[in-house]
Scaffold this active site. Structure first.
Site, PDB file in Angstrom:
ATOM      1  N   LYS A   1       0.719  -1.263  -0.118  1.00 13.77           N
ATOM      2  CA  LYS A   1      -0.005   0.013   0.164  1.00 13.77           C
ATOM      3  C   LYS A   1       0.972   1.190  -0.052  1.00 13.77           C
ATOM      4  CE  LYS A   1      -3.931   1.659   2.597  1.00 13.77           C
ATOM      5  NZ  LYS A   1      -4.790   1.551   3.717  1.00 13.77           N
TER       6      LYS A   1
ATOM      7  N   SER B   1      -9.856   1.704   2.481  1.00 16.17           N
ATOM      8  CA  SER B   1      -9.016   2.448   1.786  1.00 16.17           C
ATOM      9  C   SER B   1      -7.850   1.284   1.029  1.00 16.17           C
ATOM     10  CB  SER B   1      -8.227   3.414   2.643  1.00 16.17           C
ATOM     11  OG  SER B   1      -7.472   2.898   3.475  1.00 16.17           O
TER      12      SER B   1
ATOM     13  N   SER C   1     -10.321  -0.825   6.664  1.00 13.81           N
ATOM     14  CA  SER C   1      -9.506  -0.770   5.446  1.00 13.81           C
ATOM     15  C   SER C   1      -8.983  -1.903   4.679  1.00 13.81           C
ATOM     16  CB  SER C   1      -8.876   0.503   5.456  1.00 13.81           C
ATOM     17  OG  SER C   1      -9.242   1.580   5.229  1.00 13.81           O
TER      18      SER C   1
END
Ligand code: GLN
Length: 496
Positions: free
Chosen positions: A73, A148, A172
């Site tokens: 990420k 997310s 997330s």
């Protein structure tokens, strides 16, 4: 091995094949590198913000992970590699050091293949707040992957990376895993070092795996956990992370909370197909030997309201460091009626650099922390958080795990909720309580829902969440593994 044979391997299998000498590490990397370049860019799924320039991994295969490619990420700092947290204010920022979670995986032999797109500063549930554009869901490119960690989830679901690293502050990892039909685990708060993660809400942020199956999640977690002197909130994991092999649930007591069940009103309406898949999974659990018990988490309906005070409060403080002086974007002061000088530079930089959702959170958080309101908002939210943690403690005296749907809906259409922040926040209804309590929770795919949706009209993925007490990851994954085997979900169904 052919390309299709290689991408059919789970991360665990790929690592084992490399170490056994059955698969060349360069071939493994090369296949994913090509796929990532072909399907991961902004003209396709848009799940990557950076893909390695190297078409071959450097050095010899390292044990025990055998060079298995890893997608990371964007918000993890990675030395000399863009780490932008989905924000324009950090566009092009290349940190001088690497986050502990990433470097530990690299030391165990993982090869960083790509950085993944995400909501800006991890604030969002659809990946639409990213400054680098939305990620498309590989099951239906007109829909969101969740957020997310949407880029991480989409990359794994599309077979563009064998596994990916994400973070979870209020859902997330779990919600995008659910919406993309893969496995996502949020560890116990403190189990994994936060050092080098660009902070959103420090008392909630945790790193964790997004994988095709539960065994891969265990393998990744094993090489992430541990106390780190660079993160004072990290703790030594009390036991080694084991590879789950459970196939039965005999004697396991599953709790279904009245407040977090498929019937609960709070989620803003659970889709019937999601409720059906959840109920079918409960039946399956009983067939495997589990008992189901109704429990109460009386304060859980207030979790979302408390979270949306606490997380913005922490973010307003964490994001104060982006001022145009030390990192990333620096805008020229001024503009029409603009302030001049240093204050003008701060104002312009933050005006231009942050997106709408991040600004909303900073304003909410600053307001909640302001003198005179502090006790009414932040103080009360903290008290609710304590009550929620106590609710879980009480419940775990009667049951081993608490299970819920991960999300009330399947993946929704791009743009469907962008004008309605509260509707977007409702996505977190089932995941935020565990975040506030700091306990581990996993989402596994439990079926499809939505007539006519998805490939062949068979529906879109539904997630099943299993939460346990602090540091019960091994037991949570053992139960998840047994269910996963019985469910038999096809994790390769959405491969690009
Ligand atoms: N969707 C939640 C939010 O917007 C959770 C995000 C996260 O876990 N990082 O805050």
């Amino acid at each position: 091995m052919s390309e299709s044979q290689i991408i059919a391997l789970s991360a665990t299998e790929a690592a084992a094949a490399v170490i056994a000498g059955e698969l060349d590490e360069r071939e493994l990397y090369g296949v994913y590198h090509r796929r990532a370049r072909e399907h991961g860019g902004s003209d396709a799924l848009n799940c990557f913000t950076w893909v390695s320039e190297l078409s071959e991994p450097g050095g010899a295969p390292q044990r025990p992970l055998g060079g298995v490619p890893l997608a990371v990420k964007d918000l993890f700092c990675t030395k000399d590699v863009p780490s932008q947290s989905g924000s324009k204010i950090l566009e092009g920022y290349r940190p001088p050091y690497t986050a502990t979670a990433v470097s530990k995986l690299q030391q165990a032999g993982a090869t960083m293949l790509a950085k993944t797109n995400q909501d800006e500063f991890a604030m969002g549930s659809s990946n639409e707040s990213s400054a680098f554009g939305p990620v498309r869901n590989p099951w239906d490119r007109g829909r969101v992957p969740g957020g997310s960690s949407g880029g991480s989830a989409a990359a794994v679901a599309a077979g563009l990376a064998p596994w990916a690293l994400g973070t979870d502050t209020g859902g997330s990892i779990r919600q995008p895993a659910a919406l993309c039909g893969i496995v996502g685990l949020k560890p116990t708060y403190g189990a994994v070092s936060r050092y080098g993660m660009i902070a959103f809400a420090s008392s909630l942020d945790q790193a964790g795996p997004l994988t095709r199956n539960v065994a891969d999640a265990a393998l990744m977690l094993r090489h992430m956990v541990g106390q780190d002197e660079a993160d004072a909130t990290s703790l030594a994991f009390p036991e080694p992370i084991s590879v789950p092999d459970g196939v039965r649930l005999d004697g396991v007591r599953l709790g279904v909370a009245t407040q977090l069940s498929a019937e609960s009103e709070g989620a803003g309406g659970i889709e019937p197909g999601v409720a059906a898949a959840f109920e079918a999974t409960l039946k399956l659990a009983q067939e495997l030997g589990a008992s189901i018990k109704t429990i109460e988490l009386p304060h859980a309906p207030h979790a979302l309201a408390a979270y949306y005070v606490l997380a913005p409060a922490e973010c307003s403080s964490n994001l104060a460091r982006f001022d145009g002086v030390r990192y990333g974007l620096r805008a020229e002061p001024g503009g029409e009626d603009g302030e001049r000088g240093l204050l003008g530079m701060y104002t312009r930089t933050r005006h231009d650099g942050f997106g709408a959702e991040v600004k909303r959170r900073i304003m909410l958080g600053t307001y909640a922390l302001s003198a005179g309101y502090y006790d009414a908002y932040y103080g009360r939210a903290q008290r609710v958080r304590t009550k929620i943690a106590e609710d879980f403690k009480t419940a775990f005296q009667d049951v081993d795990f608490i299970v819920t749907p991960t999300s009330a809906t399947v993946a929704f259409e791009l743009g469907a909720l962008t004008d309605d922040p509260w509707a977007m926040y409702m996505n977190d209804y089932f995941t935020v309580p565990m975040s506030l309590a700091g306990i581990p929770a996993i989402s596994i795919p439990c079926g499809l829902a939505g007539d006519g949706l998805g490939p062949g009209g068979n529906g879109l993925p539904v997630g099943f969440q299993i939460a346990g007490p602090a540091f019960s990851e091994n037991r949570v994954m053992q139960a998840a593994h047994a269910l996963e085997a019985a469910i038999g979900f096809d994790s390769a169904a959405a491969f690009a």
